[in-house]
Design a protein around this motif. Structure first.
Motif, PDB file in Angstrom:
ATOM      1  N   THR A 184       0.848  -1.186   0.000  1.00 27.60           N
ATOM      2  CA  THR A 184       0.000   0.000   0.000  1.00 27.60           C
ATOM      3  C   THR A 184       0.889   1.243   0.000  1.00 27.60           C
ATOM      4  OG1 THR A 184      -1.781  -1.123   1.181  1.00 27.60           O
ATOM      5  CG2 THR A 184      -1.788   1.280   1.210  1.00 27.60           C
ATOM      6  N   VAL A 185       0.704   2.070  -1.007  1.00 27.60           N
ATOM      7  CA  VAL A 185       1.500   3.297  -1.145  1.00 27.60           C
ATOM      8  C   VAL A 185       0.610   4.484  -0.825  1.00 27.60           C
ATOM      9  CG1 VAL A 185       2.882   4.713  -2.706  1.00 27.60           C
ATOM     10  CG2 VAL A 185       2.900   2.217  -2.949  1.00 27.60           C
ATOM     11  N   ASN A 186       0.980   5.251   0.195  1.00 29.03           N
ATOM     12  CA  ASN A 186       0.231   6.454   0.562  1.00 29.03           C
ATOM     13  C   ASN A 186       0.719   7.633  -0.257  1.00 29.03           C
ATOM     14  OD1 ASN A 186      -1.323   5.161   2.585  1.00 29.03           O
ATOM     15  ND2 ASN A 186       0.389   5.307   4.011  1.00 29.03           N
ATOM     16  N   PHE A 187      -0.214   8.397  -0.771  1.00 29.03           N
ATOM     17  CA  PHE A 187       0.119   9.487  -1.684  1.00 29.03           C
ATOM     18  C   PHE A 187      -0.798  10.672  -1.388  1.00 29.03           C
ATOM     19  CE2 PHE A 187       0.147  11.405  -6.049  1.00 29.03           C
ATOM     20  CZ  PHE A 187       1.494  11.643  -6.117  1.00 29.03           C
ATOM     21  N   GLU A 188      -0.224  11.864  -1.214  1.00 32.79           N
ATOM     22  CA  GLU A 188      -1.011  13.027  -0.820  1.00 32.79           C
ATOM     23  C   GLU A 188      -0.805  14.197  -1.776  1.00 32.79           C
ATOM     24  OE1 GLU A 188      -0.814  14.209   3.209  1.00 32.79           O
ATOM     25  OE2 GLU A 188      -0.804  12.162   4.017  1.00 32.79           O
ATOM     26  N   PHE A 189      -1.864  14.986  -1.943  1.00 32.68           N
ATOM     27  CA  PHE A 189      -1.794  16.192  -2.764  1.00 32.68           C
ATOM     28  C   PHE A 189      -3.017  17.052  -2.444  1.00 32.68           C
ATOM     29  CE2 PHE A 189      -3.901  12.851  -5.125  1.00 32.68           C
ATOM     30  CZ  PHE A 189      -5.058  13.463  -5.606  1.00 32.68           C
ATOM     31  N   THR A 190      -3.079  18.242  -3.042  1.00 34.30           N
ATOM     32  CA  THR A 190      -4.176  19.170  -2.786  1.00 34.30           C
ATOM     33  C   THR A 190      -4.723  19.720  -4.096  1.00 34.30           C
ATOM     34  OG1 THR A 190      -3.116  19.837  -0.708  1.00 34.30           O
ATOM     35  CG2 THR A 190      -4.900  21.238  -1.527  1.00 34.30           C
ATOM     36  N   PRO A 191      -5.886  19.268  -4.565  1.00 36.39           N
ATOM     37  CA  PRO A 191      -6.496  19.859  -5.761  1.00 36.39           C
ATOM     38  C   PRO A 191      -7.027  21.258  -5.449  1.00 36.39           C
ATOM     39  CG  PRO A 191      -7.969  18.238  -4.808  1.00 36.39           C
ATOM     40  CD  PRO A 191      -6.694  18.168  -4.019  1.00 36.39           C
ATOM     41  N   ILE A 192      -6.876  22.183  -6.387  1.00 35.29           N
ATOM     42  CA  ILE A 192      -7.245  23.571  -6.109  1.00 35.29           C
ATOM     43  C   ILE A 192      -8.136  24.194  -7.175  1.00 35.29           C
ATOM     44  CG2 ILE A 192      -5.178  24.063  -4.723  1.00 35.29           C
ATOM     45  CD1 ILE A 192      -3.935  25.296  -7.229  1.00 35.29           C
ATOM     46  N   LYS A 193      -8.294  23.544  -8.305  1.00 25.80           N
ATOM     47  CA  LYS A 193      -9.075  24.143  -9.388  1.00 25.80           C
ATOM     48  C   LYS A 193     -10.160  23.173  -9.828  1.00 25.80           C
ATOM     49  CE  LYS A 193      -8.588  26.677 -13.732  1.00 25.80           C
ATOM     50  NZ  LYS A 193      -7.647  27.194 -14.753  1.00 25.80           N
ATOM     51  N   GLU A 194     -11.419  23.633  -9.769  1.00 31.43           N
ATOM     52  CA  GLU A 194     -12.538  22.784 -10.140  1.00 31.43           C
ATOM     53  C   GLU A 194     -12.533  22.495 -11.641  1.00 31.43           C
ATOM     54  OE1 GLU A 194     -16.247  24.289  -8.678  1.00 31.43           O
ATOM     55  OE2 GLU A 194     -15.404  24.855  -6.729  1.00 31.43           O
ATOM     56  N   GLY A 195     -12.945  21.290 -11.982  1.00 29.55           N
ATOM     57  CA  GLY A 195     -12.972  20.881 -13.382  1.00 29.55           C
ATOM     58  C   GLY A 195     -12.833  19.380 -13.498  1.00 29.55           C
TER      59      GLY A 195
END
Length: 280
Positions: A184-195
């Motif tokens: 299991t690889v944990n991966f994080e990010f933050t989306p900021i633009k709707e679409g």
């Protein structure tokens, strides 16, 4: 050239994309200086340092210049260390393998970076297999073939593979992560633009790996919660799977190609499928 390079990519849809594009613009700027400098010297030599017509004599015998050799050796070494240090600084700011301690970036008015308030982390399970993506939302008990994300929330993906090596790649987010079987690889990010964006498999995982794609829908937190509530009400059913469909068509053909093909996994059973809702 550095500013122009921003137009070469898809929209900046994640906080990490702002940092990656900044690094790429810096590399393009440095590369432009080097390219124009070398090209300028070559053009100058061709135009102003040409031998006279019918002059076949040898040029002047010039010994090596120690100062020049030190300069053109030291500058590339310092430049490489500079680029490596700046790249590592960008990677630290991204902090894609753990929680971000800094405030997240978002797109303000005029597509300019702005600071947004820290919001709760959304945890989603991602299952990859030959050849389909399945997304599970544990808290809502929803399973989907389309990845829905709330804007300006930190997203934590738990990536798993049921068979071979896969790669999660979303060009608009500028992020790619290999998915290793039995891990299991944990991966994080933050989306900021709707679409709506596109998720692709970046690793060659077999015959139909090109069909292993999915929509990524970034929406407001309110719309995201509405989607979860609607999807939860739907009865799980097998979704359309392009790899399985192409395989069945090939099996029905009279002409056989002659090479072995892995049988695609059965279409996943999900609450929500993008194909069934005409969101291709």
């Amino acid at each position: 050239m550095g500013q122009l390079s921003y137009s070469w990519f898809p929209p900046q849809a994640s906080a990490e994309s702002l940092l990656i594009d900044k690094l790429f613009a810096f590399l393009v700027t440095i590369g432009s200086f080097i390219f124009l400098g070398i090209t300028g010297v070559i053009i100058y030599a061709v135009v102003f340092q040409r031998a006279a017509k019918y002059d076949f004599s040898d040029g002047p015998h010039i010994e090596g210049n120690v100062t020049l050799e030190v300069v053109w050796t030291a500058i590339p070494i310092l430049l490489v260390f500079w680029l490596a240090g700046y790249s590592y600084y960008i990677y630290q700011q991204m902090s894609i393998r753990g929680p971000m301690e800094m405030m997240h970036l978002s797109m303000g008015h005029g597509d300019t970076p702005a600071v947004v308030q820290e919001l709760p982390t959304e945890e989603i399970e991602v299952i990859s297999k030959q050849w389909a993506w399945v997304f599970r939302y544990p808290e809502s008990h929803v399973t989907s073939t389309e990845l829905h994300l709330p804007a300006n929330h930190r997203i934590k993906l738990a990536l798993t593979s049921e068979d071979v090596l896969h790669g999660l790649y979303i060009p608009a987010f500028r992020l790619k992560q290999d998915i290793v079987p039995n891990k299991t690889v944990n991966f994080e990010f933050t989306p900021i633009k709707e679409g709506t964006y596109r998720l692709r498999d970046s690793q060659f995982s077999g015959t139909y790996f090109a069909t292993m794609q999915a929509n990524v829908v970034v929406e407001s937190p309110e719309e995201y919660q509405t989607w979860l509530a609607e999807a939860k009400k739907r009865k799980p059913s097998p979704s359309y799977n392009q790899a399985a469909e192409e395989y069945s068509q090939e099996k029905r053909q009279t002409f056989k190609r002659g090479w072995p093909t892995i049988i695609p996994a059965k279409p996943p059973v999900v609450n929500y499928s993008s194909f069934s809702n005409n969101n291709v």
